[in-house]
Design a protein around this motif. Structure first.
Motif, PDB file in Angstrom:
ATOM      1  N   THR A  90       0.822  -1.212   0.000  1.00 42.29           N
ATOM      2  CA  THR A  90       0.000   0.000   0.000  1.00 42.29           C
ATOM      3  C   THR A  90       0.853   1.257   0.000  1.00 42.29           C
ATOM      4  N   TYR A  91       1.781   1.347   0.972  1.00 40.51           N
ATOM      5  CA  TYR A  91       2.523   2.593   1.068  1.00 40.51           C
ATOM      6  C   TYR A  91       3.619   2.701   0.012  1.00 40.51           C
ATOM      7  N   TYR A 105       1.707   4.321  -2.672  1.00 39.32           N
ATOM      8  CA  TYR A 105       1.543   5.752  -2.403  1.00 39.32           C
ATOM      9  C   TYR A 105       2.800   6.522  -2.817  1.00 39.32           C
ATOM     10  N   HIS A 106       3.966   6.023  -2.391  1.00 36.95           N
ATOM     11  CA  HIS A 106       5.203   6.735  -2.706  1.00 36.95           C
ATOM     12  C   HIS A 106       5.551   6.648  -4.194  1.00 36.95           C
ATOM     13  N   SER A 122       3.536   6.817  -6.584  1.00 33.49           N
ATOM     14  CA  SER A 122       2.735   7.814  -7.296  1.00 33.49           C
ATOM     15  C   SER A 122       3.177   9.248  -6.997  1.00 33.49           C
ATOM     16  N   ARG A 123       4.038   9.426  -5.978  1.00 31.61           N
ATOM     17  CA  ARG A 123       4.570  10.766  -5.680  1.00 31.61           C
ATOM     18  C   ARG A 123       5.834  11.074  -6.487  1.00 31.61           C
ATOM     19  N   TYR A 131      -0.802  18.340   1.680  1.00 30.06           N
ATOM     20  CA  TYR A 131      -0.617  17.062   2.362  1.00 30.06           C
ATOM     21  C   TYR A 131      -0.405  17.276   3.859  1.00 30.06           C
ATOM     22  N   MET A 159      -6.601   5.559  -2.066  1.00 30.09           N
ATOM     23  CA  MET A 159      -5.691   5.060  -3.101  1.00 30.09           C
ATOM     24  C   MET A 159      -6.269   5.270  -4.500  1.00 30.09           C
ATOM     25  N   SER A 161      -5.958   8.966  -5.171  1.00 31.00           N
ATOM     26  CA  SER A 161      -4.551   9.328  -5.382  1.00 31.00           C
ATOM     27  C   SER A 161      -4.085   8.915  -6.773  1.00 31.00           C
ATOM     28  N   GLN A 172      -3.484  11.783  -0.638  1.00 32.89           N
ATOM     29  CA  GLN A 172      -2.374  10.972  -0.140  1.00 32.89           C
ATOM     30  C   GLN A 172      -2.338  10.883   1.380  1.00 32.89           C
ATOM     31  N   GLY A 229      -3.071   7.570   3.485  1.00 32.17           N
ATOM     32  CA  GLY A 229      -2.184   6.404   3.554  1.00 32.17           C
ATOM     33  C   GLY A 229      -1.540   6.156   4.890  1.00 32.17           C
ATOM     34  N   ILE A 237      -1.258   2.329  -8.169  1.00 35.03           N
ATOM     35  CA  ILE A 237      -1.846   2.572  -6.855  1.00 35.03           C
ATOM     36  C   ILE A 237      -3.347   2.255  -6.839  1.00 35.03           C
TER      37      ILE A 237
END
Length: 551
Positions: A46-47, A50-51, A53-54, A110, A134, A137, A169, A172, A230
């Motif tokens: 999961t995380y 998230y990262h 997609s950043r 954020y 998610m 995001s 985001q 998350g 994601i």
């Protein structure tokens, strides 16, 4: 279907039904450990998503503005415009300031939204919270890439997408830390969280590699592909994440198994009971009905006790002695309400910041994330600026900073567990990071080997404290003794610490953008080293307290 069953993810329900057809396998496999480590893996994915997609924005910056005289003109293009290869509005003279504005739009939104996200997470179903976050995001990430296909050049569009993405985001971190805190106790928490927190670096690496595949040919896909990643991960979480042990230990499949066994024995007129024992007193391998009820004269057969050899003692201990006492849990019920007996009121913002250590670690994380996120958003650009590498090569080389971050996070967790001194561990690593940053700026261009070595070392020392504070320290403070057993502060404390750190994460890239435009990259590195000094000073009181407790 009962509401207790509804609290179990649909994918898990299907797996339970399949496993029930193989009772021998059920006896061999420890179902609770299976769920426990599935949470470890699912929250890791999961995380990481998230990262991932950043990360594309830090890679794509390289091609949104570049020196077009150094770029090979594609065959169909015959343009004398010196900015033909750049993407408006980022073809302005102070392009770094524009990129810094984009970074800050994401990171400030954020950081601010994070303070509210943790409070919301305490009051809703974490699995649904993560799934929605998610999907949104991924949508925000893809919207940035769609600008390439629809020829969008509005700065306000890009800022709006970044703000939307920053808010989404925030779902998350409170979600995954809460789920992990529910399943993993304090024993070796630093080591477990140190390994688990490598999802940050792994996600950065995945996002960088995915973006670098398309950055020179079609930068729109550099955003869309991580966005799809994601969104897919969010669907996986919806189907399989078990947020709390009670979600599966109190579900109806165990009660159904008990009832079926009782009916089968009663049909056959079987009465089984341990010798020399009052049948109203339950044993570990028995389920008895109404242990508190008075015996009444009756001509009917005496109540039977049923051995359930195919259910583990741990599962039996979690079943109620009376089926009418089963607590039903719906999707909308608070995730943490079933801890420590009766539901407890969620801890508010003021109550959370009064927990000893929350303010100090929050402010320390402000500066630690300032440094880390400056590298996250500007390292590929710095490598391109200070070397002759292509945009994709610069992006690939920057992943070594995150490789170092993996080892740094694990090392910080191990040292914290060994010595029980989180503040000292952070302070030492922050101190050692200062000469490593200076050396990287001075010597990275000497050779590729030296560049790689210094990147890995700096990544470990910069990300180690950041990883420890956002995981093990947050979980420890969220279950602090001053809370008197109230577990409902975990998401709130996590959001305060990470939210404060995220404000620092927003400030860092913005300062780097303006300092590099007005001065040079060496000045940026001095700013980063100064941030580490301030982070160490903020930990001074906690370090003294830990050293006084030695022995």
């Amino acid at each position: 279907m009962s509401s207790s069953t509804n609290s179990v993810p649909y994918g898990v329900q299907i797996l339970q039904k399949i496993s029930d057809k193989f009772p021998r396998l059920t006896r061999i496999v420890d179902r609770e450990n299976l769920y426990k480590y599935s949470v470890l893996i699912l929250t890791f994915i999961t995380y990481a998503a998230y990262h991932a997609s950043r990360k594309p924005i830090s890679v794509v910056k390289i091609v949104l503005y570049q020196n077009c005289s150094e770029v090979t003109t594609p065959a169909p293009i015959n343009n004398t415009d010196p900015d033909w290869c750049n993407w408006a509005p980022f073809n302005a003279e102070h392009h770094n300031a524009l990129f810094g504005t984009l970074d800050s739009a994401f990171l400030f939104s954020y950081g601010i939204a994070m303070f509210f996200s943790g409070i919301i997470a305490e009051r809703v179903n974490i699995r649904i919270f993560l799934t929605i976050g998610m999907i949104l995001s991924g949508t925000a990430c893809s919207m940035f890439g769609l600008a390439h296909y629809y020829n969008i050049h509005s700065m306000w569009y890009f800022i709006g997408v970044q703000i939307f993405g920053g808010i989404c985001q925030t779902t998350g971190w409170p979600g995954v830390v809460t789920a992990m805190g529910n399943w993993f106790g304090k024993g070796n928490r630093g080591f477990i969280f140190g390994i688990w927190n490598s999802h940050t670096s792994i996600g950065n690496i995945i996002g960088t590699l995915l973006a670098s595949l398309y950055v020179e040919s079609n930068w729109g896909l550099s955003f869309i592909v991580p966005g799809i990643f994601i969104i897919s991960s969010g669907i996986l979480i919806y189907l399989f994440l078990v947020v709390h042990p009670s979600d599966i230990n109190s579900d109806s499949h165990l009660n159904e198994k008990v009832q079926n066994g009782r009916k089968a024995l009663e049909r056959n007129g079987i009465r089984r009971q341990s010798p020399h024992r009052d049948y109203n007193v339950p044993e570990e391998n028995e389920i008895l009905k109404g242990s508190s009820e008075e015996k009444k004269p009756s001509t009917s057969p005496q109540e039977v006790s049923i051995p359930l050899d195919d259910i583990s003692s741990k599962e039996l201990s979690l079943l109620p002695s009376n089926k009418d006492e089963v607590k039903e849990k719906t999707e909308g019920s608070p995730i943490l309400s079933h801890l420590n007996g009766s539901p407890k009121k969620a801890v508010g913002f003021i109550g959370a910041i009064k927990i000893p250590g929350v303010i100090e670690f929050s402010m320390c994380l402000f500066f630690a994330k300032l440094v880390s996120y400056t590298f996250l958003y500007w390292l590929p650009n710095y490598i391109k600026y200070s070397s002759t590498y292509s945009p994709s090569e610069s992006a690939d080389l920057s992943t070594l900073f995150d490789v170092g971050g993996i080892f740094g996070g694990i090392a910080a967790g191990i040292f914290s567990d060994m010595f029980g001194k989180s503040a000292c561990t952070c302070a030492v690593m922050l101190f050692l990071a200062i000469p490593s940053l200076y050396a990287y700026n001075l010597l990275s261009s000497v050779s590729l080997f030296l560049n790689i070595t210094l990147l890995v070392v700096a990544g470990g020392l910069v990300n180690g404290p950041y990883a420890l504070i956002t995981t093990a320290v947050s979980a420890e403070l969220g279950t602090h003794s001053s809370l008197k057993g109230n577990s409902k502060a975990l998401s709130t404390v996590t959001s305060i610490i990470d939210g404060t750190g995220s404000i620092g994460a927003a400030v860092g890239p913005l300062l780097a953008a303006y300092i590099s435009d007005l001065f040079d990259w060496t000045s940026v590195f001095y700013m980063l080293m100064g941030s580490n000094v301030l982070a160490i000073l903020l930990l001074t009181r906690l370090v003294k307290r830990e050293l006084q407790n030695v022995g």
